[in-house]
Scaffold this motif. Structure first.
Motif, PDB file in Angstrom:
ATOM      1  N   ARG A 311      17.739  -0.104  -7.693  1.00 24.39           N
ATOM      2  CA  ARG A 311      16.998  -0.682  -6.580  1.00 24.39           C
ATOM      3  C   ARG A 311      15.616  -0.069  -6.447  1.00 24.39           C
ATOM      4  N   LEU A 312      15.516   1.237  -6.539  1.00 23.53           N
ATOM      5  CA  LEU A 312      14.221   1.887  -6.406  1.00 23.53           C
ATOM      6  C   LEU A 312      13.295   1.507  -7.567  1.00 23.53           C
ATOM      7  N   THR A 313      13.842   1.409  -8.771  1.00 19.89           N
ATOM      8  CA  THR A 313      13.017   1.003  -9.914  1.00 19.89           C
ATOM      9  C   THR A 313      12.502  -0.408  -9.725  1.00 19.89           C
ATOM     10  N   ARG A 314      13.327  -1.292  -9.192  1.00 22.27           N
ATOM     11  CA  ARG A 314      12.881  -2.664  -8.970  1.00 22.27           C
ATOM     12  C   ARG A 314      11.745  -2.727  -7.956  1.00 22.27           C
ATOM     13  N   LEU A 315      11.847  -1.942  -6.898  1.00 21.82           N
ATOM     14  CA  LEU A 315      10.784  -1.933  -5.897  1.00 21.82           C
ATOM     15  C   LEU A 315       9.462  -1.485  -6.510  1.00 21.82           C
ATOM     16  N   LEU A 316       9.494  -0.466  -7.373  1.00 24.52           N
ATOM     17  CA  LEU A 316       8.267  -0.017  -8.032  1.00 24.52           C
ATOM     18  C   LEU A 316       7.782  -1.046  -9.042  1.00 24.52           C
ATOM     19  N   ARG A 317       8.700  -1.665  -9.761  1.00 25.30           N
ATOM     20  CA  ARG A 317       8.300  -2.639 -10.767  1.00 25.30           C
ATOM     21  C   ARG A 317       7.565  -3.819 -10.138  1.00 25.30           C
ATOM     22  N   ASP A 318       7.966  -4.216  -8.931  1.00 25.72           N
ATOM     23  CA  ASP A 318       7.300  -5.329  -8.258  1.00 25.72           C
ATOM     24  C   ASP A 318       5.854  -5.015  -7.907  1.00 25.72           C
ATOM     25  N   LYS A 319       5.486  -3.735  -7.905  1.00 20.24           N
ATOM     26  CA  LYS A 319       4.135  -3.330  -7.522  1.00 20.24           C
ATOM     27  C   LYS A 319       3.245  -2.986  -8.714  1.00 20.24           C
ATOM     28  N   ILE A 320       3.758  -3.104  -9.934  1.00 17.99           N
ATOM     29  CA  ILE A 320       2.975  -2.701 -11.102  1.00 17.99           C
ATOM     30  C   ILE A 320       1.705  -3.534 -11.231  1.00 17.99           C
ATOM     31  N   GLU A 321       1.774  -4.795 -10.845  1.00 17.46           N
ATOM     32  CA  GLU A 321       0.594  -5.658 -10.970  1.00 17.46           C
ATOM     33  C   GLU A 321      -0.563  -5.210 -10.093  1.00 17.46           C
ATOM     34  N   THR A 322      -0.301  -4.370  -9.087  1.00 21.85           N
ATOM     35  CA  THR A 322      -1.383  -3.876  -8.230  1.00 21.85           C
ATOM     36  C   THR A 322      -2.081  -2.652  -8.813  1.00 21.85           C
ATOM     37  N   ILE A 323      -1.574  -2.105  -9.908  1.00 19.44           N
ATOM     38  CA  ILE A 323      -2.135  -0.897 -10.506  1.00 19.44           C
ATOM     39  C   ILE A 323      -3.186  -1.288 -11.543  1.00 19.44           C
ATOM     40  N   ALA A 324      -4.387  -0.756 -11.398  1.00 18.33           N
ATOM     41  CA  ALA A 324      -5.458  -0.961 -12.375  1.00 18.33           C
ATOM     42  C   ALA A 324      -5.562   0.302 -13.223  1.00 18.33           C
ATOM     43  N   PRO A 325      -5.052   0.299 -14.459  1.00 17.71           N
ATOM     44  CA  PRO A 325      -5.018   1.546 -15.250  1.00 17.71           C
ATOM     45  C   PRO A 325      -6.375   1.995 -15.752  1.00 17.71           C
ATOM     46  N   GLY A 326      -7.392   1.099 -15.731  1.00 19.69           N
ATOM     47  CA  GLY A 326      -8.708   1.494 -16.216  1.00 19.69           C
ATOM     48  C   GLY A 326      -8.662   1.921 -17.670  1.00 19.69           C
ATOM     49  N   PHE A 327      -9.228   3.093 -17.975  1.00 21.51           N
ATOM     50  CA  PHE A 327      -9.225   3.614 -19.344  1.00 21.51           C
ATOM     51  C   PHE A 327      -7.923   4.343 -19.687  1.00 21.51           C
ATOM     52  N   GLY A 328      -6.971   4.337 -18.781  1.00 16.25           N
ATOM     53  CA  GLY A 328      -5.688   4.944 -19.063  1.00 16.25           C
ATOM     54  C   GLY A 328      -5.236   5.884 -17.970  1.00 16.25           C
ATOM     55  N   ILE A 329      -3.933   6.090 -17.887  1.00  9.42           N
ATOM     56  CA  ILE A 329      -3.305   6.980 -16.906  1.00  9.42           C
ATOM     57  C   ILE A 329      -2.775   8.197 -17.644  1.00  9.42           C
ATOM     58  N   GLU A 330      -3.158   9.376 -17.168  1.00  8.89           N
ATOM     59  CA  GLU A 330      -2.773  10.610 -17.849  1.00  8.89           C
ATOM     60  C   GLU A 330      -1.667  11.381 -17.139  1.00  8.89           C
ATOM     61  N   ARG A 331      -1.407  11.023 -15.882  1.00 10.34           N
ATOM     62  CA  ARG A 331      -0.361  11.730 -15.148  1.00 10.34           C
ATOM     63  C   ARG A 331       0.207  10.822 -14.072  1.00 10.34           C
ATOM     64  N   MET A 332       1.511  10.915 -13.848  1.00 10.94           N
ATOM     65  CA  MET A 332       2.196  10.164 -12.796  1.00 10.94           C
ATOM     66  C   MET A 332       3.013  11.120 -11.942  1.00 10.94           C
ATOM     67  N   THR A 333       3.021  10.866 -10.654  1.00 11.88           N
ATOM     68  CA  THR A 333       3.908  11.594  -9.752  1.00 11.88           C
ATOM     69  C   THR A 333       4.626  10.595  -8.864  1.00 11.88           C
TER      70      THR A 333
END
Length: 506
Positions: A311-333
């Motif tokens: 359930r928690l993974t699905r909630l985050l997956r629904d929001k991936i389209e709002t993330i603009a990675p730009g030149f790349g993501i180097e760290r996640m928390t």
């Protein structure tokens, strides 16, 4: 579109002092001054509006303050305590408003509210909620939202302009503000003043190269930050006890499939931590740190404490389209900014028991898409007046209290307030033969009633004699409506005998 809030606390040290003293605090009209040390000098570090009206100012020598206001009884400043309290306030803002909050010492907070304002009913509702919550605990505040923190900071402290600065309005909002609004060093502001620069517009009109050559890069950097030409990072505050999972990448990532895979891994790590602590997540903050020092933030919430990985993974997956990675993501928390003890609920006690359907997953998905404030269920309220007999309740709230009376059916759609209609009916108890509503004339084929509802005189004296006679009517097209006459058809004290429509069946 970046939206950043500057929460300005003009009397933060004084407000803290008053809260600490409680009933022993001086009255608001009395001058209050805090005194601290600057090397060997004792200076005024803060003063309330009453003290300012007497000519006292921060940075003034304490001896001068005593000379201006004889009998002044200053309080000792607690600069370290003010900063610690500001950090705690930033943690409070992080839990209530947005996943990126930081203290801006000595008198404010920086809050990246991008994508979070809808949770409080929009930007205006977000700012009003911040100011109202702090005012309720005796802290004066002014909140301003703008496309950049530099603009929000300047408007909050040095302008009486509207609290919402839209894209394209930065220049107009900052044009006539003093140079100190750019957060320049005092000696640099004095040097610019000696050259004839007084407002931000004066600097903005100048060629950049001569300014940089004479005053260094700081002037241009602050101008670019204020006008949102360069990004100004906000380092979010974090509590050590907050459950957290982290991933650092050797090479930047940016593909949506890759983000989804690592989001699942972060959820697995976080759920393991939550299980060890006996907790369930009520709110998750997913921060993606880009290589250009920007932070893309996602916040999702749940109606109940949850430790379900899918359930928690699905909630985050629904929001991936709002993330603009730009030149790349180097760290996640991934942090559980709100985590509560996880209740264990037993299943059916016998084979014949039917388990109640669990709709919390659906509630979580809808709440994170449209906003938790827009999701609710309707609960009955003990009142005979139809518009007072309903109230909003949390979507998962347990039904309690009275139920609606089954004696007379109620329309599926009840209008927020009754709308007047033109009609014709024989008094006192006959239903109307036709009615005109919103410009459409409808002939009534069937009717049932009247159902008499009396006013609630205990609430208002004006309802002592109030009467409504309700009719269920059906027109030639088969549509069913709920009409009522204000009054009993005989006594003028009971109402003006005019007709209204209050709802529709089906």
């Amino acid at each position: 579109m970046k939206r950043v809030v500057s929460l300005y606390l003009p009397n933060w040290p004084i407000d803290r002092l008053r809260r600490r003293l409680g009933d022993a605090a001086p009255p608001p009209e009395a001058p209050i001054v805090l005194v601290g040390r600057d090397r060997r000098r004792r200076i005024v570090t803060a003063c309330n509006p009453a003290a300012r009206a007497l000519g006292l100012r921060p940075s003034m020598a304490a001896t001068q303050a005593h000379a201006l206001v004889p009998g002044l009884a200053p309080f000792d400043a607690d600069l370290a305590g003010d900063d610690e309290a500001l950090d705690r306030l930033a943690l409070w803002a992080l839990k209530h408003y947005a996943p990126i909050c930081a203290a801006d010492a000595p008198d404010g907070l920086a809050i990246d509210a991008t994508g979070a304002a809808h949770l409080k009913g929009g930007e205006r509702g977000l700012l009003a909620d911040m100011e109202a919550r702090l005012a309720a605990v005796g802290v004066q505040a002014r909140a301003v939202i703008a496309p950049s923190y530099g603009a929000a900071h300047a408007v909050a402290r040095y302008a009486s302009a509207p609290a919402i600065v839209e894209d394209g309005e930065i220049g107009r909002s900052l044009a006539h503000l003093p140079l100190v609004a750019l957060r320049l060093a005092p000696d640099l502001v004095q040097a610019l003043g000696r050259m004839g620069f007084e407002t931000i517009l004066d600097l903005e009109r100048q060629p950049r190269a001569p300014l940089t050559l004479r005053f260094g890069p700081e002037v241009g950097r602050r101008l670019d930050q204020a006008f949102a030409r360069v990004f100004e990072p906000i380092i979010p505050v974090a509590a050590p006890e907050t459950p957290l999972a982290e991933r650092v990448f050797a090479e930047p990532i940016g593909a949506a499939e890759t983000l989804e895979r690592y989001a699942g891994q972060l959820v697995d790590d976080l759920c393991a931590r939550l299980e060890r602590d006996g907790l369930g997540a009520r709110r998750l903050d997913w921060l993606c740190h880009r290589v250009d020092n920007r932070i893309e933030a996602v916040r999702v919430g749940t109606a109940r404490p949850v430790r379900d990985r899918k359930r928690l993974t699905r909630l985050l997956r629904d929001k991936i389209e709002t993330i603009a990675p730009g030149f790349g993501i180097e760290r996640m928390t991934l942090t559980a900014s709100i985590a509560d003890p996880l209740d264990w609920r037993p299943g059916p006690s016998a084979l014949t028991d039917v388990a109640a359907p669990d709709i919390s997953g659906l509630v979580d998905v809808l709440a994170n898409r449209v906003g938790a404030q827009r999701l609710y269920r309707v609960a009955p309220v003990e009142s005979d007046v139809p518009e007072r007999s309903v109230a909003k309740a949390p979507p998962l709230a347990t039904p309690s209290g009275p139920d609606w009376s089954p004696d007379w059916p109620r329309p599926v759609r009840l209008f927020r307030s009754p709308e007047p209609v033109e009609t014709l009916a024989l008094l006192p108890d006959n239903p109307p033969t036709h009615f005109t509503w919103r410009g459409v004339r409808r002939r009534i084929r069937r009717a049932d009633g009247p159902e008499r509802i009396y006013g609630e005189w205990g609430r208002r004296d004006a309802e002592l004699w109030a009467v409504r006679d309700y009719f269920q009517v059906e027109d030639d097209a088969g549509e069913r409506f709920w009409l009522f006459r204000a009054g009993d058809g005989e006594d003028a004290r009971t109402g003006p005998q005019t007709w209204f429509i209050h709802g529709k069946f089906g």
